[in-house]
Write a protein that holds these residues in place. Structure first.
Motif, PDB file in Angstrom:
ATOM      1  N   PRO A 132      55.090  66.025 103.187  1.00 47.93           N
ATOM      2  CA  PRO A 132      55.722  65.977 104.328  1.00 47.93           C
ATOM      3  C   PRO A 132      57.002  66.691 104.523  1.00 47.93           C
ATOM      4  O   PRO A 132      57.287  67.199 105.597  1.00 47.93           O
ATOM      5  N   ASP A 133      57.742  66.995 103.291  1.00 44.51           N
ATOM      6  CA  ASP A 133      58.800  67.844 103.451  1.00 44.51           C
ATOM      7  C   ASP A 133      58.672  69.239 103.044  1.00 44.51           C
ATOM      8  O   ASP A 133      59.671  70.046 103.031  1.00 44.51           O
ATOM      9  N   ASP A 134      57.579  69.636 102.828  1.00 40.44           N
ATOM     10  CA  ASP A 134      57.190  71.157 102.628  1.00 40.44           C
ATOM     11  C   ASP A 134      57.429  71.982 103.833  1.00 40.44           C
ATOM     12  O   ASP A 134      57.302  71.599 104.928  1.00 40.44           O
ATOM     13  N   MET A 135      57.460  73.292 103.220  1.00 40.67           N
ATOM     14  CA  MET A 135      57.666  74.248 104.467  1.00 40.67           C
ATOM     15  C   MET A 135      56.474  74.995 104.415  1.00 40.67           C
ATOM     16  O   MET A 135      56.285  75.651 102.921  1.00 40.67           O
ATOM     17  N   VAL A 136      55.620  75.388 105.410  1.00 41.85           N
ATOM     18  CA  VAL A 136      54.431  76.191 105.072  1.00 41.85           C
ATOM     19  C   VAL A 136      54.877  77.572 105.774  1.00 41.85           C
ATOM     20  O   VAL A 136      55.378  77.675 106.711  1.00 41.85           O
ATOM     21  N   TRP A 137      54.522  78.671 105.342  1.00 39.70           N
ATOM     22  CA  TRP A 137      54.908  80.142 105.493  1.00 39.70           C
ATOM     23  C   TRP A 137      53.443  80.918 105.777  1.00 39.70           C
ATOM     24  O   TRP A 137      53.120  81.235 104.347  1.00 39.70           O
ATOM     25  N   VAL A 138      52.931  80.952 106.695  1.00 41.99           N
ATOM     26  CA  VAL A 138      51.644  81.647 106.923  1.00 41.99           C
ATOM     27  C   VAL A 138      51.899  83.343 107.186  1.00 41.99           C
ATOM     28  O   VAL A 138      52.767  83.524 108.147  1.00 41.99           O
ATOM     29  N   HIS A 139      51.062  84.273 106.604  1.00 38.86           N
ATOM     30  CA  HIS A 139      51.125  85.552 106.886  1.00 38.86           C
ATOM     31  C   HIS A 139      49.797  86.253 107.381  1.00 38.86           C
ATOM     32  O   HIS A 139      48.841  86.067 106.953  1.00 38.86           O
ATOM     33  N   ASP A 140      50.406  86.956 108.328  1.00 40.42           N
ATOM     34  CA  ASP A 140      49.527  88.144 108.953  1.00 40.42           C
ATOM     35  C   ASP A 140      48.215  87.865 109.751  1.00 40.42           C
ATOM     36  O   ASP A 140      47.825  86.643 109.856  1.00 40.42           O
TER      37      ASP A 140
END
Ligand code: GDG
Length: 726
Positions: A132-140
């Protein structure tokens, strides 16, 4: 420990097979470097394709195990999916389209299905590991649906997205049959980043025109969630290019080239084989330069490095043939036994050789027809340390041109300008070269890739906090319970109710937003309760309100307080006049003449110009246009001009809902007061309330109200609960 989960098409590794054994080399691209510099308290996990088709289960298991140790999780793709998702939709549809090569855009449903399927596989992989506390960073561009797919499953998850290529203008984007799905996918993110303001503008305009969602300084409200859209120009790992270690590993060949550069002005061109990079246009401009300036023959040489890429795609094969032919023609025509005007290499160079090439060349020609950013331009400038000279000729179509403003900026389609820039670069005095390089290096050092990654993540964290702050005002179950109990326990209750946007949703035609039977029934029941006084506090004209609610015998305020309805009669508020209307009316009529779709609403003491059915930007421009004229008039007539939700209203100064509400507020010693409303005109009501009252804002925008509910449905639900609670 907080974690960042990076999701990109490729993992930062290269897999190879040696004597049947699987081996892999970590490849430190810009993104990996930027991320490795993030605050060490973040744990990192990277999800992506390992770059090879691996069918064998034992091999897959080995890879999973080995990668896990380095915080990487592979998503395995079949050969068919690579063809349809990667070579297909990503590189034959999105890539050409977003780079303005629509003649190459492929419209193929099979590709689209594969694209959705692979995006789903990536989203599933995130879902398997996310906390739940993760940050997701999607690219491109290969993964534009992933944020939306994750949002459906994790409403509270912090999701960011960065697009590394341009976002095209709305006029181009709209032609894609999958435009809605792509925007819905992207808008699943809490934060969307672009390299330049131009791309951001194109994105926001597409969102508005296709989904109707408007932005306010880059902030959008999407299904009651705030989304931040901003510019994050990607930088490079400055130190790595400025001060490379192990320079002794440079190859013989490059050493030869370094010597060569002492005898010759070296012009460097380096790109992946791609039609967006403008390689044929560049060669043509060089040819023009050779033709017009024989005095430079034997004194310059163009090193044309083309890095193989996407060789399975037809257009890339055609491009390769075109370049081969042009190079042959130029060398055949201009070359001598002593001099090769164009040296052509179709391959890549190891890192140290690449930097040696940057360092040795006198001029870099980076002239793409379209490029999201272009990191080669930045790397070239960074490599010019210790007094090394160099001139960068840069296309205005590259994102980097917005930052590297001291370079020679050209339009790559303009061969004449191109040729003149080459002459200028060759003749540029040393001091000027050093000055430009120094100025650009200062920027590159400061805004490097670490700054980029940290800045993106920090803003994404701020966004989450901001969203949580807004949520704190949301009417929780327990506050709702308290409100209902207090209602039940009281004997005299005042309910101040805004109408449009609170009790009913907005319609294109104001007359269509009439009250439905269910709403009328709730109001009737409230009115019948002993001790309850519901009052409708609206900006609408009195005739409409009377027609809709006259029979209910509830009190009403119309035109924001111009008219007050009690005991089946309208009473005019003191001091209002209508003598100013003939002066203002022609201005609004002129606007309607010139703006089809807009209209004037005339109330007794108010004039309103509505523009909800026309293009929002045009409407806003028109408002700006008339503002000065109106301000002059309104000052003379003691009027106020109010800009509402796609409407401008002109009315007598000193009239507002808050003042009107005081008439009821001080009529009795109420032991329960509640006001509910959705727009800024209701803020006057909220502010007029005594401390113990319940003020409720509909929607998540900023408000002085004590509580917020998300929607008209929630507001009506609350009202209905009140009607049943006695
Ligand atoms: C996309 C966008 C955006 C190139 N040749 C060799 C080599 N390279 C390295 C360069 C540079 C990288 O590849 C190329 O980056 P670019 O930015 O120029 O272009 P794309 O790959 O198309 O990247 C682009 C970028 O994403 C980042 O957001 O700037 O606009 O299209 O780092 O150094 N490296 C080695 N040998 C080579 O021969 N070692």
């Amino acid at each position: 420990m907080p974690r960042i989960i990076i999701v990109s098409n490729r993992l930062p590794v290269t897999i190879d097979r040696k004597q049947g054994e699987l081996i892999y080399y970590p490849s430190a691209g810009g993104l990996a470097t930027g991320l490795s510099s993030l605050d060490q308290s973040f744990e990192r996990l990277w999800i992506g394709w390992p770059g090879q088709v691996v069918e064998n289960d034992t091999d897959r298991a080995t890879i999973v195990r080995q990668f896990r140790r380095d915080g990487m999780i592979p998503v395995f793709l079949s050969q068919q999916l690579i063809e349809d998702f990667y070579e297909g939709f990503s590189n034959k549809t999105i890539w050409p389209h977003f780079h303005y090569f629509t003649q190459y855009t492929s419209y193929n449903d099979r590709y689209w299905e594969a694209y959705s399927e692979v995006n789903r596989m990536f989203a599933d992989m995130v879902a398997r590991v996310v906390a739940p506390d993760d940050m997701v960073w999607v690219h491109d561009y290969q993964l534009m649906l992933v944020p939306g797919m994750l949002r459906d499953r994790f409403p509270e998850l912090s999701i960011g997205f960065f697009l590394h290529i341009p976002f095209p203008s709305y006029e181009l984007f709209r032609t894609l049959p999958w435009r809605e799905e792509i925007l819905a996918g992207l808008l699943g993110a809490d934060q969307l980043g672009f390299h330049t303001f131009g791309y951001m503008r194109h994105f926001l305009s597409s969102v508005y025109r296709i989904t109707g969602v408007e932005h306010n300084f880059g902030k959008l409200i999407v299904q009651n969630r705030m989304v931040n859209v901003d510019v994050f120009p990607m930088g490079i790992d400055y130190e790595k290019y400025a001060f490379p270690d192990n320079q002794d590993v440079i190859s013989e060949e490059v050493r030869f080239m370094q010597d060569y550069s002492k005898r010759m002005k070296l012009i460097l061109s380096i790109d992946r084989l791609d039609y967006s990079k403008g390689i044929p246009e560049r060669i043509r401009a060089y040819e023009l330069f050779l033709r017009r300036h024989p005095q430079y023959h034997g004194k310059v040489s163009l090193f044309l490095v083309v890095v193989p890429s996407r060789s399975n795609v037809d257009q890339y094969q055609d491009l390769k043939v075109e370049i081969d032919t042009m190079v042959g023609r130029i060398n055949g025509e201009f070359g001598t036994f002593y001099w090769t005007p164009l040296r052509y290499y179709y391959r890549s160079f190891p890192f140290h050789n690449l930097v040696a090439l940057y360092q040795a060349s006198h001029i870099a020609l980076i002239t793409p027809l379209r490029d999201g950013m272009n990191l080669v331009a930045k790397e070239y400038v960074a490599s010019k340390q210790d007094g090394r000279l160099g001139v960068l000729i840069l296309s205005e179509m590259a994102g980097a041109a917005h930052e590297l403003t001291e370079s020679l900026i050209i339009n790559p389609h303009d061969a004449n300008q191109f040729e003149q820039a080459l002459v200028r670069a060759i003749e540029m005095p040393e001091e000027e070269q050093l000055r430009s390089l120094g100025d650009m290096q200062k920027k590159l050092r400061r805004y490097d890739v670490k700054h980029w990654a940290n800045n993106f993540i920090r803003q994404q964290m701020d966004m989450k906090r901001f969203q949580q702050d807004r949520q704190t005002k949301l009417l929780s179950d327990s506050s709702r319970q308290t409100l209902l109990e207090s209602y039940r326990a009281s004997n005299s209750r005042l309910l101040l109710l805004d109408y449009d946007g609170t009790l009913v949703g907005f319609k294109n035609e104001p007359s269509e937003a009439y009250p439905d039977e269910e709403l009328l029934e709730v109001l009737r029941t409230l009115k019948k309760q002993e001790g309850t006084m519901p009052v409708i506090v609206s900006g609408r004209d009195r005739y409409t309100l009377e027609a809709w609610f006259g029979d209910l015998e509830i009190d009403m305020v119309s035109e924001h307080g111009v008219w007050l309805w009690s005991d089946r009669k309208w009473k005019l508020n003191e001091g209002v006049i209508a003598s100013w209307k003939p002066a203002v009316m022609p201005i609004l009529e002129n606007l309607v003449e010139r703006t089809p779709g807009s209209f004037i609403e005339e109330k007794d003491f108010t004039l309103a110009w509505h523009y909800r059915r026309i293009d929002n930007e045009l409407g806003a421009n028109r408002v700006r246009e008339i503002r000065d004229e109106l301000i002059y008039l309104t000052a003379n007539h003691n009027l106020q001009v109010l800009e509402g939700n796609k409407v401008v209203e002109i009315r007598n100064a000193g009239i507002n809902k808050g003042k009107a509400a005081t008439r009821w507020l001080y009529r009795k010693n109420w032991d329960f007061i509640m006001a509910i409303g959705d727009d800024h005109t209701d803020e006057d009501t909220f502010q007029a309330l005594p401390e113990q009252a319940f003020s409720i804002k509909v929607g998540l925008m900023r408000s002085t109200a004590k509580y917020k509910v998300r929607s008209v449905e929630e507001a009506r639900d609350l009202l209905s609960a009140l009607s049943k609670s006695r």
